[in-house]
Enzyme design. Structure first.
Site, PDB file in Angstrom:
ATOM      1  N   GLU A  65       0.807  -1.214   0.000  1.00 41.04           N
ATOM      2  CA  GLU A  65       0.000   0.000   0.000  1.00 41.04           C
ATOM      3  C   GLU A  65       0.844   1.270   0.000  1.00 41.04           C
ATOM      4  O   GLU A  65       1.901   1.333   0.622  1.00 41.04           O
ATOM      5  CB  GLU A  65      -0.916   0.026   1.229  1.00 41.04           C
ATOM      6  CG  GLU A  65      -2.082  -0.923   1.104  1.00 41.04           C
ATOM      7  CD  GLU A  65      -2.766  -1.172   2.428  1.00 41.04           C
ATOM      8  OE1 GLU A  65      -3.989  -0.942   2.510  1.00 41.04           O
ATOM      9  OE2 GLU A  65      -2.097  -1.615   3.370  1.00 41.04           O
ATOM     10  N   CYS A 115       2.948   8.387   1.769  1.00 43.61           N
ATOM     11  CA  CYS A 115       3.269   7.430   2.827  1.00 43.61           C
ATOM     12  C   CYS A 115       3.533   6.093   2.146  1.00 43.61           C
ATOM     13  O   CYS A 115       2.620   5.486   1.579  1.00 43.61           O
ATOM     14  CB  CYS A 115       2.116   7.321   3.821  1.00 43.61           C
ATOM     15  SG  CYS A 115       2.443   6.174   5.170  1.00 43.61           S
ATOM     16  N   CYS A 155      -1.670  -1.975  15.874  1.00 39.56           N
ATOM     17  CA  CYS A 155      -1.513  -1.690  14.448  1.00 39.56           C
ATOM     18  C   CYS A 155      -2.108  -2.807  13.603  1.00 39.56           C
ATOM     19  O   CYS A 155      -1.784  -3.995  13.803  1.00 39.56           O
ATOM     20  CB  CYS A 155      -0.033  -1.509  14.112  1.00 39.56           C
ATOM     21  SG  CYS A 155       0.302  -1.137  12.382  1.00 39.56           S
ATOM     22  N   CYS A 169       4.514  -6.733   7.958  1.00 37.40           N
ATOM     23  CA  CYS A 169       5.441  -6.197   8.971  1.00 37.40           C
ATOM     24  C   CYS A 169       5.678  -7.253  10.040  1.00 37.40           C
ATOM     25  O   CYS A 169       4.736  -7.909  10.487  1.00 37.40           O
ATOM     26  CB  CYS A 169       4.865  -4.930   9.596  1.00 37.40           C
ATOM     27  SG  CYS A 169       6.001  -4.120  10.755  1.00 37.40           S
ATOM     28  N   CYS A 204      -2.806   6.282   9.833  1.00 40.36           N
ATOM     29  CA  CYS A 204      -1.670   5.651  10.504  1.00 40.36           C
ATOM     30  C   CYS A 204      -2.124   4.421  11.287  1.00 40.36           C
ATOM     31  O   CYS A 204      -3.055   4.479  12.081  1.00 40.36           O
ATOM     32  CB  CYS A 204      -1.024   6.677  11.438  1.00 40.36           C
ATOM     33  SG  CYS A 204       0.430   6.066  12.291  1.00 40.36           S
ATOM     34  N   CYS A 254       3.415  -4.576  16.618  1.00 42.55           N
ATOM     35  CA  CYS A 254       2.849  -3.578  17.522  1.00 42.55           C
ATOM     36  C   CYS A 254       1.376  -3.910  17.742  1.00 42.55           C
ATOM     37  O   CYS A 254       0.634  -4.154  16.790  1.00 42.55           O
ATOM     38  CB  CYS A 254       3.005  -2.178  16.938  1.00 42.55           C
ATOM     39  SG  CYS A 254       4.734  -1.691  16.698  1.00 42.55           S
TER      40      CYS A 254
END
Length: 352
Positions: A94, A107, A121, A114, A338, A118
């Site tokens: 993305e 961004c 997220c 990932c 975010c 976290c």
């Protein structure tokens, strides 16, 4: 299989031309290709008209340009666009474009998925599929810029590596991409307009600091103590908070530069006045600013967004000692904000 043009530097392009033609190319030939790919942002190798026709036709037939393909694009009510881009192996990543007047922020992603996990997220739910190449990192910007008629020459373009992935766990490809983006003869972005955000891979911060061409540094902090950060960001169990802060103190700030600390506020978890005071103490004597982000919610995330009054109280405490800003979420309605990048494809699609 030949390496793609996007992601190649002059040395790489010279080697590719030698392979394709069976002879050493004249010095200017690689520069013609480099200029066409990065400065002119051609969308097809067949459009590199400075090359002999047989050569550019071969490049086109072998798919050597290396741009990602648009899978879907989603447009928010606030003008933000989230691009789902398909790579050569059919994996997707993305890129988000956020316009604000004549200023545009990209961004971009550095990995497919990932590995950092976290807890607040959505991207963490994907896990890590693979690193992106330098070309796949740069290609996101080249494609989205061309799709929106943007140029570093006439628009204020900013790039933040805050999309999918942990950039410092893909450092060689990220560094090469930054060099291509910051080259005045290439994409032509200023280092001042490039920012890398990390969860805190401490040894790689020192490695990045030693690079002659490097982006600004942003740290995803999100906690006011070691114990709290270990719960929210398990990577802290390997790279401890005190060592991360020491790496930040050692970062060689340029005259125009400051460090940025990003702090996602989670209701009744890390958003108290005591947390704010600990953040101030933690960042004391650092030339930095703090960006506060009220949690952007998503399915599968077991945290809540704090009330605006709580966010304002947190900001007021930090602001007494440090520049502190509340980041306005962009693209919430299309999962582009975010912490929301999870390759969602269930929204109403906008025709490309």
């Amino acid at each position: 299989m030949h390496p793609p043009l996007i992601g190649s530097d002059l040395h790489d392009i010279t080697a590719l031309l030698s392979t394709l033609t069976g002879q050493d190319p004249p010095a200017f030939r690689a520069r013609q290709v480099y200029d066409a790919v990065y400065r002119q942002r051609v969308q097809s190798a067949s459009l590199i008209t400075t090359l002999p026709k047989p050569l550019r036709e071969r490049m086109e037939s072998e798919g050597l340009l290396g741009l990602p393909k648009p899978a879907h694009v989603y447009e928010s009510s606030d003008g933000t666009k989230r691009y789902l881009l398909e790579l050569n192996d059919a994996k997707t990543v993305e890129t988000v474009l956020m316009p604000e007047g004549q200023r545009y922020t990209f961004c971009i992603s550095s990995q497919v998925g990932c590995p950092v996990n976290c807890q607040f997220c959505l991207t963490a739910l994907l896990g890590l599929e693979r690193n992106l190449t330098a070309g796949e990192i740069v290609g996101q910007i080249l494609y989205v810029a061309a799709a929106n008629g943007l140029s570093a020459d006439v628009s204020k373009l900013n790039v933040v590596m805050m999309g999918q992935g942990e950039p410092l766990l893909n450092l060689p490809n990220v560094v090469k991409a930054v060099r291509l983006l910051a080259d005045p003869d290439g994409v032509g972005l200023s280092e001042r307009r490039l920012t890398l955000s990390t969860s805190g891979i401490t040894p790689r911060i020192y490695d990045l600091a030693a690079e002659p061409v490097r982006p600004k540094l942003a740290i995803s902090l999100n906690a006011s103590s070691e114990e709290q950060r270990q719960q929210l960001m398990p990577i802290t169990r390997k790279y401890h908070l005190k060592d991360l802060i020491e790496a930040c103190r050692a970062w060689p700030l340029r005259s125009w530069e400051h460090l940025t600390f990003e702090y996602v506020l989670l209701k009744d978890v890390n958003d108290t006045d005591a947390d704010a005071r600990r953040v101030v103490k933690l960042l004391a004597n650092l030339h930095c600013k703090v960006n506060l982000i009220a949690l952007n919610p998503g399915p599968g995330i077991q945290f809540s967004t704090p009330d605006p009054a709580r966010v304002a109280s947190f900001q007021a405490i930090v602001k007494r000692s440090l520049p502190c800003f509340i980041r306005k979420p962009r693209g919430l309605d299309i999962y582009a904000a975010c912490g929301q990048l999870k390759r969602m494809s269930t929204l109403t699609e906008i025709a490309i």
